[in-house]
Design an enzyme around this catalytic site. Structure first.
Site: not given
Ligand code: GRF
Length: 253
Positions: A39, A41, A151
């Site tokens: 987590g 991000n 990504h």
């Protein structure tokens, strides 16, 4: 500094793609964040929008994890964001047919969960951040062009689970991070933004991972911010030609 990065924003006709963003939002954009792991991000997004100048742009409505013990859930709670553990029950070893049925059911549960928390097709953005579930098309159709993902490589190179390692092992001289729309494939949706990370001669996998995560944490919140402002346009990647309008994000930061 900026010369070190190439940030590429594919802008396109957002009126057709973002009906919910055509007018400058007065209300915050309701955000759901989908996670499975650490987590970092998610936390970068939450922290970014807590800055005094950014407050009120988004409302983090819910963090959903398919993993019960995801550290992301703890981090979300510390940031006072409602959390939901929603197991996908998509296990290795079940038939493809069963997988597809389970994915479809999961899409419905996810839709219900998000709508319960105020994330709707009218005013919602769904940010996948390390979410390890392939999202069913029923979910994507319910939230058209409202589901984005980050990504850790420059797509279309190195899609899938090993974006960082794959690029490092291949010996590329630059890699980076990509924010893209989610479609039915794995990391195949239209690219929204990319940030380049050069690979130094003495780079190790560990130092590269650090650089990549730093780049992710810088890029993802800023892309969300530009979506809030309605500055994102996209080019239909099947129709890119010389006349395509290349984009400039008007920064309001
Ligand atoms: C990130 O590297 C992201 O690009 C990938 O999964 C990782 C999630 O990391 N999709 P975190 O959970 O945000 O720390």
């Amino acid at each position: 500094m900026y010369l070190r990065f190439i940030v590429v924003f594919f802008l396109f006709f957002y009126h057709s793609f973002f009906p919910f963003l055509c007018e400058k939002n007065k209300e915050p954009l309701n955000i759901a964040i989908l996670v499975s792991g650490q987590g970092s991000n998610m936390e970068a997004i939450l922290h970014y929008f807590k800055q005094p100048k950014k407050q009120g742009l988004i409302k983090p409505c819910v963090v959903v994890s398919n993993k019960k013990n995801a550290y992301a859930l703890e981090r979300a709670k510390k940031n006072f964001v409602p959390t939901v553990y929603l197991p996908s029950k998509i296990k290795n070893g079940i038939t493809n047919e069963k997988k597809s049925i389970t994915r479809k059911q999961y899409a419905q549960k996810l839709i219900a969960c998000l709508e319960e928390h105020g994330v709707t097709p009218k005013n919602g953005l769904i940010c996948a951040a390390g979410f390890m579930v392939i999202i069913h098309k029923d979910f994507l159709n319910h939230f058209p062009n409202q589901v984005i993902n980050i990504h850790p490589a420059l797509l279309p190179s190195f899609p899938g689970n090993n974006g960082i390692k794959g690029a490092f092992a291949y010996g590329v001289k630059v890699t980076g991070v990509t924010v893209h729309f989610v479609d039915e494939g794995i990391d195949t949706g239209p690219i929204i933004a990319q940030k380049v990370v050069p690979i130094a001669n003495d780079e190790t996998l560990a130092t590269l991972k650090e650089k990549i995560h730093k780049a992710e944490h810088e890029l993802y919140p800023r892309v969300i911010e530009q979506i809030v402002y309605g500055n994102m346009k996209m080019v239909d990647k099947t129709k890119i030609d010389n006349s395509s309008q290349f984009m400039k994000i008007k920064s309001k930061m």
